[in-house]
Scaffold this motif. Sequence first.
Motif, mmCIF file in Angstrom:
data_model
loop_
_atom_site.group_PDB
_atom_site.id
_atom_site.type_symbol
_atom_site.label_atom_id
_atom_site.label_comp_id
_atom_site.label_asym_id
_atom_site.label_seq_id
_atom_site.Cartn_x
_atom_site.Cartn_y
_atom_site.Cartn_z
ATOM 1 N N MET A 44 0.829 -1.194 0.000
ATOM 2 C CA MET A 44 0.000 0.000 0.000
ATOM 3 C C MET A 44 0.874 1.258 0.000
ATOM 4 O O MET A 44 0.639 2.192 -0.775
ATOM 5 N N VAL A 45 1.867 1.282 0.853
ATOM 6 C CA VAL A 45 2.734 2.459 0.944
ATOM 7 C C VAL A 45 3.531 2.647 -0.334
ATOM 8 O O VAL A 45 3.594 3.753 -0.887
ATOM 9 N N SER A 46 4.135 1.579 -0.841
ATOM 10 C CA SER A 46 4.948 1.721 -2.051
ATOM 11 C C SER A 46 4.093 2.116 -3.254
ATOM 12 O O SER A 46 4.524 2.915 -4.090
ATOM 13 N N GLU A 47 2.864 1.582 -3.349
ATOM 14 C CA GLU A 47 1.976 1.955 -4.456
ATOM 15 C C GLU A 47 1.620 3.440 -4.407
ATOM 16 O O GLU A 47 1.541 4.094 -5.439
ATOM 17 N N LYS A 48 1.391 3.945 -3.209
ATOM 18 C CA LYS A 48 1.019 5.360 -3.074
ATOM 19 C C LYS A 48 2.164 6.274 -3.497
ATOM 20 O O LYS A 48 1.953 7.274 -4.186
ATOM 21 N N VAL A 49 3.380 5.926 -3.109
ATOM 22 C CA VAL A 49 4.545 6.731 -3.491
ATOM 23 C C VAL A 49 4.726 6.703 -5.007
ATOM 24 O O VAL A 49 4.935 7.746 -5.640
ATOM 25 N N LEU A 50 4.627 5.512 -5.594
ATOM 26 C CA LEU A 50 4.782 5.395 -7.048
ATOM 27 C C LEU A 50 3.665 6.128 -7.798
ATOM 28 O O LEU A 50 3.923 6.812 -8.795
ATOM 29 N N ALA A 51 2.432 6.007 -7.322
ATOM 30 C CA ALA A 51 1.303 6.664 -7.996
ATOM 31 C C ALA A 51 1.433 8.182 -7.916
ATOM 32 O O ALA A 51 1.145 8.885 -8.898
ATOM 33 N N ALA A 52 1.871 8.692 -6.784
ATOM 34 C CA ALA A 52 2.050 10.143 -6.646
ATOM 35 C C ALA A 52 3.150 10.638 -7.578
ATOM 36 O O ALA A 52 3.025 11.688 -8.220
ATOM 37 N N ALA A 63 0.011 16.482 -19.091
ATOM 38 C CA ALA A 63 -1.187 15.645 -19.156
ATOM 39 C C ALA A 63 -2.370 16.383 -18.531
ATOM 40 O O ALA A 63 -2.190 17.239 -17.668
ATOM 41 N N SER A 64 -3.540 16.026 -18.954
ATOM 42 C CA SER A 64 -4.746 16.669 -18.419
ATOM 43 C C SER A 64 -5.069 16.120 -17.030
ATOM 44 O O SER A 64 -4.622 15.035 -16.648
ATOM 45 N N THR A 65 -5.874 16.865 -16.319
ATOM 46 C CA THR A 65 -6.343 16.415 -15.007
ATOM 47 C C THR A 65 -7.133 15.124 -15.161
ATOM 48 O O THR A 65 -7.017 14.214 -14.342
ATOM 49 N N GLY A 66 -7.904 15.049 -16.221
ATOM 50 C CA GLY A 66 -8.676 13.839 -16.493
ATOM 51 C C GLY A 66 -7.793 12.616 -16.674
ATOM 52 O O GLY A 66 -8.138 11.523 -16.226
ATOM 53 N N ALA A 67 -6.643 12.796 -17.315
ATOM 54 C CA ALA A 67 -5.711 11.681 -17.509
ATOM 55 C C ALA A 67 -5.142 11.216 -16.172
ATOM 56 O O ALA A 67 -4.964 10.017 -15.942
ATOM 57 N N VAL A 68 -4.870 12.158 -15.286
ATOM 58 C CA VAL A 68 -4.351 11.804 -13.958
ATOM 59 C C VAL A 68 -5.411 11.022 -13.186
ATOM 60 O O VAL A 68 -5.117 9.975 -12.590
ATOM 61 N N VAL A 69 -6.646 11.499 -13.206
ATOM 62 C CA VAL A 69 -7.733 10.810 -12.506
ATOM 63 C C VAL A 69 -7.940 9.424 -13.109
ATOM 64 O O VAL A 69 -8.116 8.437 -12.383
ATOM 65 N N ALA A 70 -7.886 9.306 -14.428
ATOM 66 C CA ALA A 70 -8.059 8.012 -15.090
ATOM 67 C C ALA A 70 -6.964 7.038 -14.663
ATOM 68 O O ALA A 70 -7.229 5.850 -14.441
ATOM 69 N N GLY A 71 -5.737 7.531 -14.535
ATOM 70 C CA GLY A 71 -4.637 6.678 -14.080
ATOM 71 C C GLY A 71 -4.867 6.160 -12.666
ATOM 72 O O GLY A 71 -4.651 4.981 -12.379
ATOM 73 N N TYR A 72 -5.308 7.037 -11.781
ATOM 74 C CA TYR A 72 -5.607 6.616 -10.412
ATOM 75 C C TYR A 72 -6.756 5.605 -10.393
ATOM 76 O O TYR A 72 -6.720 4.625 -9.653
ATOM 77 N N ARG A 73 -7.777 5.839 -11.217
ATOM 78 C CA ARG A 73 -8.912 4.912 -11.246
ATOM 79 C C ARG A 73 -8.482 3.527 -11.705
ATOM 80 O O ARG A 73 -8.931 2.521 -11.161
ATOM 81 N N ARG A 74 -7.598 3.456 -12.711
ATOM 82 C CA ARG A 74 -7.101 2.154 -13.169
ATOM 83 C C ARG A 74 -6.415 1.410 -12.030
ATOM 84 O O ARG A 74 -6.623 0.211 -11.834
ATOM 85 N N LYS A 75 -5.589 2.119 -11.281
ATOM 86 C CA LYS A 75 -4.870 1.493 -10.172
ATOM 87 C C LYS A 75 -5.821 1.049 -9.059
ATOM 88 O O LYS A 75 -5.680 -0.040 -8.497
ATOM 89 N N VAL A 76 -6.783 1.885 -8.735
ATOM 90 C CA VAL A 76 -7.742 1.556 -7.680
ATOM 91 C C VAL A 76 -8.576 0.345 -8.085
ATOM 92 O O VAL A 76 -8.792 -0.572 -7.277
ATOM 93 N N LEU A 77 -9.033 0.307 -9.324
ATOM 94 C CA LEU A 77 -9.836 -0.827 -9.784
ATOM 95 C C LEU A 77 -9.023 -2.115 -9.803
ATOM 96 O O LEU A 77 -9.534 -3.189 -9.473
ATOM 97 N N ALA A 78 -7.744 -2.027 -10.171
ATOM 98 C CA ALA A 78 -6.879 -3.210 -10.143
ATOM 99 C C ALA A 78 -6.731 -3.718 -8.706
ATOM 100 O O ALA A 78 -6.765 -4.931 -8.453
ATOM 101 N N ASN A 79 -6.561 -2.802 -7.766
ATOM 102 C CA ASN A 79 -6.474 -3.209 -6.367
ATOM 103 C C ASN A 79 -7.781 -3.831 -5.896
ATOM 104 O O ASN A 79 -7.776 -4.809 -5.140
ATOM 105 N N HIS A 80 -8.903 -3.279 -6.322
ATOM 106 C CA HIS A 80 -10.198 -3.833 -5.928
ATOM 107 C C HIS A 80 -10.339 -5.267 -6.434
ATOM 108 O O HIS A 80 -10.769 -6.151 -5.684
ATOM 109 N N ARG A 81 -9.983 -5.496 -7.696
ATOM 110 C CA ARG A 81 -10.048 -6.858 -8.247
ATOM 111 C C ARG A 81 -9.147 -7.800 -7.451
ATOM 112 O O ARG A 81 -9.549 -8.911 -7.096
ATOM 113 N N ARG A 82 -7.922 -7.362 -7.180
ATOM 114 C CA ARG A 82 -6.960 -8.211 -6.464
ATOM 115 C C ARG A 82 -7.439 -8.523 -5.051
ATOM 116 O O ARG A 82 -7.385 -9.671 -4.607
ATOM 117 N N LEU A 83 -7.914 -7.514 -4.349
ATOM 118 C CA LEU A 83 -8.327 -7.706 -2.958
ATOM 119 C C LEU A 83 -9.658 -8.443 -2.830
ATOM 120 O O LEU A 83 -9.949 -9.004 -1.775
#
Length: 93
Positions: A44-52, A63-83
């Motif tokens: 969790m900690v390492s993912e947050k540092v890398l994502a930031a 990059a647009s703000t939308g692109a940044v939000v989309a990147g975070y959403r991809r990561k969050v959804l991947a974590n949701h699937r994994r967990l």
Amino acid sequence: MFGPWWKLGVDTTLLAFEAQAVIGLRLAKLAAGGSAAQVEAQRMVSEKVLAAGEAAMQIATGASTGAVVAGYRRKVLANHRRLSRAPKGAAKP
């Protein structure tokens, strides 16, 4: 005229709800304790540092703000699937 702003608002709201679900799943895993909880805490900690860092690089390169939000959403959804997957060796319903 308001289309891009509306989409950003919706995507940001979805990110908030999706992140909250992941927080709940992670808290459950951490509460269970053991080595899996330790691995999850470190991940969790390492993912947050890398994502930031990735978000900062996206913004720095225009990059647009939308692109940044989309990147975070991809990561969050991947974590949701994994967990959300059943742990290895768990009985299947």
